[in-house]
Scaffold this motif. Structure first.
Motif, PDB file in Angstrom:
ATOM      1  N   VAL A 199       0.834  -1.202   0.000  1.00  0.00           N
ATOM      2  CA  VAL A 199       0.000   0.000   0.000  1.00  0.00           C
ATOM      3  C   VAL A 199       0.872   1.257   0.000  1.00  0.00           C
ATOM      4  N   MET A 200       1.964   1.238   0.769  1.00  0.00           N
ATOM      5  CA  MET A 200       2.873   2.386   0.808  1.00  0.00           C
ATOM      6  C   MET A 200       3.491   2.668  -0.562  1.00  0.00           C
ATOM      7  N   LEU A 201       3.697   1.592  -1.353  1.00  0.00           N
ATOM      8  CA  LEU A 201       4.305   1.752  -2.674  1.00  0.00           C
ATOM      9  C   LEU A 201       3.270   2.035  -3.763  1.00  0.00           C
ATOM     10  N   GLY A 202       2.020   2.213  -3.355  1.00  0.00           N
ATOM     11  CA  GLY A 202       1.002   2.640  -4.312  1.00  0.00           C
ATOM     12  C   GLY A 202       0.158   1.545  -4.926  1.00  0.00           C
ATOM     13  N   ALA A 203       0.174   0.355  -4.372  1.00  0.00           N
ATOM     14  CA  ALA A 203      -0.638  -0.732  -4.926  1.00  0.00           C
ATOM     15  C   ALA A 203      -2.113  -0.409  -4.784  1.00  0.00           C
ATOM     16  N   GLY A 204      -2.866  -0.635  -5.842  1.00  0.00           N
ATOM     17  CA  GLY A 204      -4.303  -0.384  -5.809  1.00  0.00           C
ATOM     18  C   GLY A 204      -5.032  -1.459  -5.030  1.00  0.00           C
ATOM     19  N   TRP A 205      -6.027  -1.037  -4.240  1.00  0.00           N
ATOM     20  CA  TRP A 205      -6.769  -1.992  -3.422  1.00  0.00           C
ATOM     21  C   TRP A 205      -7.861  -2.649  -4.264  1.00  0.00           C
ATOM     22  N   PRO A 206      -7.914  -3.986  -4.335  1.00  0.00           N
ATOM     23  CA  PRO A 206      -8.911  -4.661  -5.173  1.00  0.00           C
ATOM     24  C   PRO A 206     -10.293  -4.627  -4.527  1.00  0.00           C
ATOM     25  N   SER A 207     -11.261  -5.206  -5.225  1.00  0.00           N
ATOM     26  CA  SER A 207     -12.632  -5.251  -4.724  1.00  0.00           C
ATOM     27  C   SER A 207     -12.728  -6.148  -3.499  1.00  0.00           C
ATOM     28  N   ALA A 208     -13.798  -5.976  -2.741  1.00  0.00           N
ATOM     29  CA  ALA A 208     -14.001  -6.775  -1.535  1.00  0.00           C
ATOM     30  C   ALA A 208     -14.108  -8.265  -1.878  1.00  0.00           C
ATOM     31  N   ALA A 209     -14.760  -8.572  -2.992  1.00  0.00           N
ATOM     32  CA  ALA A 209     -14.905  -9.976  -3.387  1.00  0.00           C
ATOM     33  C   ALA A 209     -13.549 -10.598  -3.695  1.00  0.00           C
ATOM     34  N   LEU A 210     -12.685  -9.844  -4.371  1.00  0.00           N
ATOM     35  CA  LEU A 210     -11.364 -10.362  -4.711  1.00  0.00           C
ATOM     36  C   LEU A 210     -10.501 -10.508  -3.462  1.00  0.00           C
ATOM     37  N   VAL A 211     -10.628  -9.569  -2.533  1.00  0.00           N
ATOM     38  CA  VAL A 211      -9.896  -9.688  -1.261  1.00  0.00           C
ATOM     39  C   VAL A 211     -10.342 -10.937  -0.515  1.00  0.00           C
TER      40      VAL A 211
END
Length: 347
Positions: A199-211
């Motif tokens: 997250v610190m390096l800028g990774a995009g957060w996926p959808s709740a279903a994918l998580v």
């Protein structure tokens, strides 16, 4: 001797099946974040299970001298290994990546024999040679006809295998402790670190279903698999457990060919043949000789077999298997065995 073999094979099946699923998830999640979520699923799921099982959060039972072993295992197996694997999976066909993971068994055994002085024999060594040949054939066939840019993928998977080999040997030092605790702590710490860095390096957060799907794959393929692996370590030793666990890539490769619609070339099948021979040599090994057990005292889950003929205090938990501090008297005998926690003798 059968139970730890079953544990090792279950660990292999769960981890092997996770590889093609992880590759499917890579399309929408950064490799770093995916590695973190896989281990986080392991830590959260197993931690919750342990609380429910025990009715509370119980102490680990690890001694002060065992914590450094666990910390090292977390760094190599929970942080560096998954990162290398995710990078490699993004640049390597799923079936080839699955078979390359067989090199983990080889590197695990080399470290166990050369650094930790675990006993071996000719059959296990020959099996490792066959697996190495298969890995080399697979790497060559994966990179043939491609430019040098294709090599970082297989090399990253080899690096992941080395990290997990170090992890396996370090985890063996604490394998008599609660396997669920070991796996849950490794998952929670490694997952938290990897997710935070991603997250610190800028990774995009996926959808709740994918998580949710990633956490589930991590719980089964990394968490439950690791519990089975730790139980196998205490009963088989590091090199033998790694040998049984080397069946995992065959499961992953088979699923990759079906799920990912990949095509296997001639080199793939030659590599599969050599690796299959290596695994068979491991599975058919028999180790038996006269050996002496020195007097020792420790605490772990056990039943009253030939190695556990001791008296009980009134507060000893009833039933078997049970766990309590107990003492082993010196004994010399002969029977088939592996280098488990009671058979770490010289030869």
């Amino acid at each position: 001797m059968t139970r730890p073999i079953v544990y090792a094979l279950l660990a292999a099946a769960l981890f092997g099946a996770s590889t093609p699923f992880a590759k499917l998830l890579l399309g929408d999640v950064s490799p770093w974040l995916l590695a973190g979520l896989l281990y986080l699923g392991s830590g959260i799921g197993l931690g919750g299970y342990r609380v429910v099982r025990d009715g509370q959060w119980k102490p680990s039972g690890l001694t002060q001298g065992e914590w450094p072993w666990l910390a090292g295992a977390i760094v190599f197996g929970g942080v560096l290994g998954p990162l290398a694997l995710m990078f490699g999976l993004s640049r390597t066909p799923g079936a080839a990546a699955s078979l390359l993971l067989n090199l983990e068994a080889v590197l695990t055994a080399v470290l166990a024999w050369c650094v930790f002085r675990e006993a071996t024999d000719r059959r296990v060594v020959l099996g490792m040679v066959a697996i190495v040949i298969g890995g080399l054939l697979l790497s060559w066939s994966s990179s043939a006809g491609h430019d040098a840019g294709s090599l970082p993928g297989p090399l990253a998977i080899v690096l992941a295998c080395l990290c997990w080999a170090i992890d396996n040997n370090l985890t063996r030092q604490v394998s008599a402790a609660d396997a669920v605790f070991i796996a849950s702590v490794k998952g929670a710490v490694a997952g938290g670190v990897n997710v935070a860095l991603a997250v610190m390096l800028g990774a995009g957060w996926p959808s709740a279903a994918l998580v949710g799907a990633t956490l589930l794959v991590g719980l089964l393929g990394y968490g439950v698999s690791l519990v089975m692996f730790v139980l196998a370590l205490s009963g088989l030793g590091t090199a033998r457990t790694g040998a049984y666990f080397s069946t995992a890539p065959f499961i992953g490769a088979a699923l990759s060919l079906v799920m990912l619609d990949e095509v296997a070339g001639l080199g793939f099948w030659w590599a599969t043949g050599f690796m299959a021979i290596g695994v068979w040599l491991h599975l058919s090994e028999r180790h038996e000789h006269v050996h002496t057990h020195e007097a020792t005292a420790h605490r772990h889950m056990h039943v009253h077999d030939a190695h556990h003929q001791h008296a009980h205090e009134p507060e000893t938990p009833p039933g078997e298997p049970h766990e309590h501090w107990h003492r082993h008297e010196p004994v010399t005998h002969k029977h088939p065995h592996f280098p488990d926690i009671h058979h770490r003798h010289s030869h």
